[in-house]
Design an enzyme around this catalytic site. Structure first.
Site, PDB file in Angstrom:
ATOM      1  N   ASP A  85      -5.956   2.637  -3.799  1.00  0.00           N
ATOM      2  CA  ASP A  85      -7.160   2.860  -3.113  1.00  0.00           C
ATOM      3  C   ASP A  85      -7.182   3.979  -2.372  1.00  0.00           C
ATOM      4  O   ASP A  85      -8.447   4.529  -1.953  1.00  0.00           O
ATOM      5  CB  ASP A  85      -7.355   1.458  -2.168  1.00  0.00           C
ATOM      6  CG  ASP A  85      -5.800   1.275  -1.382  1.00  0.00           C
ATOM      7  OD1 ASP A  85      -4.975   2.073  -1.071  1.00  0.00           O
ATOM      8  OD2 ASP A  85      -6.134   0.273  -0.496  1.00  0.00           O
ATOM      9  N   ASP A 119      -2.080   6.551  -3.796  1.00  0.00           N
ATOM     10  CA  ASP A 119      -0.864   5.716  -3.218  1.00  0.00           C
ATOM     11  C   ASP A 119      -0.576   4.632  -4.387  1.00  0.00           C
ATOM     12  O   ASP A 119      -1.015   4.356  -5.291  1.00  0.00           O
ATOM     13  CB  ASP A 119      -1.212   5.190  -1.758  1.00  0.00           C
ATOM     14  CG  ASP A 119      -2.193   3.970  -1.813  1.00  0.00           C
ATOM     15  OD1 ASP A 119      -3.175   3.975  -2.672  1.00  0.00           O
ATOM     16  OD2 ASP A 119      -2.140   3.376  -0.865  1.00  0.00           O
ATOM     17  N   ASP A 153      -0.884   1.441  -4.488  1.00  0.00           N
ATOM     18  CA  ASP A 153      -1.933   0.268  -5.061  1.00  0.00           C
ATOM     19  C   ASP A 153      -3.353   0.906  -5.196  1.00  0.00           C
ATOM     20  O   ASP A 153      -4.173   0.299  -5.464  1.00  0.00           O
ATOM     21  CB  ASP A 153      -1.998  -0.826  -4.120  1.00  0.00           C
ATOM     22  CG  ASP A 153      -2.641  -0.335  -2.773  1.00  0.00           C
ATOM     23  OD1 ASP A 153      -2.384   0.724  -2.015  1.00  0.00           O
ATOM     24  OD2 ASP A 153      -3.461  -1.307  -1.865  1.00  0.00           O
ATOM     25  N   SER A 191       0.758  -1.292  -0.057  1.00  0.00           N
ATOM     26  CA  SER A 191      -0.025   0.026  -0.020  1.00  0.00           C
ATOM     27  C   SER A 191       0.803   1.238   0.042  1.00  0.00           C
ATOM     28  O   SER A 191       1.704   1.263  -0.876  1.00  0.00           O
ATOM     29  CB  SER A 191      -1.089  -0.074   1.394  1.00  0.00           C
ATOM     30  OG  SER A 191      -1.914   0.852   1.120  1.00  0.00           O
TER      31      SER A 191
HETATM   32 MG    MG Z   1      -3.210   1.764  -0.368  1.00  0.00          MG
END
Ligand code: MG
Length: 451
Positions: free
Chosen positions: A245, A241, A243, A97
């Site tokens: 999300d 970020d 990834d 993340s």
């Molecule tokens: Mg993330």
């Protein structure tokens, strides 16, 4: 050696230290066994260690009979969507993340595209740590296939959201700067914005995992984006970020509006078109309560962690929810934090308001959250919180997750992190000075019981 962190948010560790190919293999095999050789969607963010971990996870999955569908460098929400779309039994995203580049990890999804439940997460952990999985013989091994349609599917679903008027947004021809920090966002956000008719400047687009700056989309990490917005005179800036999300928004003057306000804007847009419940975690800004009240809608709060919010949203049929860290969840598409969704809804809101983003910010409830943390070294967060609770006899305390002390128009929330060996201290008040003072008061108390 650093500690491997295994929680409801998945697995995270430092490459070459707590997170090795061996560890990734154990978790891959454990998840594979648990899914009884079913179909598993596998994606990863752009981290340099991604291909190595991916090979190890694939070995674990195939050796336990799973049919792996590798969708390549894609976001966490893309894996969530594809898990459901492809009728898979589960999904894995290889990512740490927003953690810095030396970290990596795994996020696990169940067949419905939601993160696995706390119970399943615990089962995976036990099976991986105790090596409780069964290998298949050569004729029962799983398989590997690739699917390159994932990003297209995700974008199509975002463009089909009922809250969006794609033609109207396209006509407005927004000027946008986006910083995808060399993460998986480079593969989806610029394309989505172009499909929304935006004139897009992309910073750090190459998905090479060499993050141009600290990858968490906090104001302190967005200087390059702010400078570019001012230089180019654009309408809005987005940062995501690695990834993808979480989404942070920067206004036309180059000022980050604060990651809490991504969800506030999304909630305002959705509730103006469809009334219903709003679900957020206990650390999310009071601005959400004010906005929901404006539309006569109730707010429910859960423990921190996407799955906790997601399960509650599923149960209470929320129309919008998420986490204040820039995580917007819209059940019309899927119940998971999704930065592409956040970008699209922000543009629709900007269009409908007819205002600039800095003017919009002025119309929103004004609160400031000060976020701090205390390193734990080897101490247990649980013991610290127990010690702390004894000092709170005269306070109004919410124990949904750690300790949340609620005062008039302010609160402070103290909890052990799911993903790092730290205690987080978040304090919200009407201005930064008050929030910081509240934070400092409780930081002092945390240090006192930590000593
Ligand atoms: Mg993330």
């Amino acid at each position: 050696m650093s500690k491997l962190i295994v929680s409801v948010s998945g697995v995270r560790g430092i490459i070459g230290d707590s997170l090795t190919p061996e560890v990734a293999f154990h978790f891959g095999a454990a998840f594979g066994s648990l899914n009884k050789g079913g179909k598993i969607v596998l994606g990863r963010d752009s981290r340099v260690s991604g291909p190595m971990l991916s090979s190890a996870v694939v070995a674990g999955l195939v050796s336990t009979g799973c049919k792996v569908v590798d969708i390549g460098i894609t976001s966490t929400p893309t894996v969530q969507i594809m898990t459901k779309e492809l009728n898979a039994d589960g999904g894995i995203e290889i990512t740490a993340s927003h953690n810095p580049v030396m970290w990596n990890g795994l996020k696990f999804m169940s067949a419905d595209g939601l993160f696995v439940s706390e119970r399943t997460a615990e089962k995976i952990k036990q099976a991986a740590l105790n090596k409780e999985y069964s290998f298949m013989s050569w004729d029962k091994l799983g398989s590997i296939s690739r699917d390159s349609s994932a990003v297209k599917t995700h974008i199509q679903k975002v463009l089909s959201l009922p809250y969006l008027d794609v033609d109207a947004v396209r006509k407005r021809r927004f000027k946008v700067v986006v910083d995808t920090v060399n993460g998986a966002g480079g593969g989806i956000i610029p394309e989505l914005l172009k499909r929304l008719g935006c004139e897009v400047t992309v910073l750090n687009e190459e998905m090479n995992g060499h993050f141009a700056h600290e990858p968490e989309p906090l104001p302190k990490n967005l200087k390059q984006l702010s400078d570019e917005i001012v230089k180019r005179g654009v309408d809005i800036g987005f940062a995501v970020d690695p990834d993808v999300d979480r989404c942070a928004i920067v206004d036309e003057k180059g000022t980050p509006i604060g990651e809490e306000y991504t969800l506030v804007i999304a909630a305002k847009l959705v509730l103006s078109k469809k009334k219903g419940k709003v679900t957020v975690n206990v650390s999310t800004s009071m601005a959400i309560d004010d906005v929901a009240r404006e539309y006569g809608c109730p707010v429910e709060r859960t423990r921190v962690g996407e799955i906790n919010v997601a399960l509650k949203m599923k149960d209470n049929k929320s129309v919008v929810g998420g986490e204040g860290n820039g995580g917007v969840m819209i059940p019309d598409i899927h119940i998971g934090r999704d930065a592409p969704v956040a970008c699209a809804l922000a543009l629709q809101y900007l269009l409908e308001s007819g205002k600039t983003l800095s003017e919009i910010k002025e119309t929103l409830p004004k609160y400031v959250i000060f976020k701090g943390k205390v390193d734990l070294e080897d101490k247990e967060p649980k013991l610290i919180l127990e010690g702390l609770k004894k000092l709170m006899a005269k306070e109004k305390v919410d124990e949904t997750d750690g300790l949340k002390i609620i005062r008039d128009k302010s609160w402070v929330h103290i909890r052990g992190s799911n993903t790092e060996p730290i205690v987080r201290i978040y304090a919200e008040a009407e201005n930064l000075k008050k929030a910081k003072r509240l934070h400092d008061e409780f930081r002092e108390k945390v240090l006192r019981v930590t000593r």
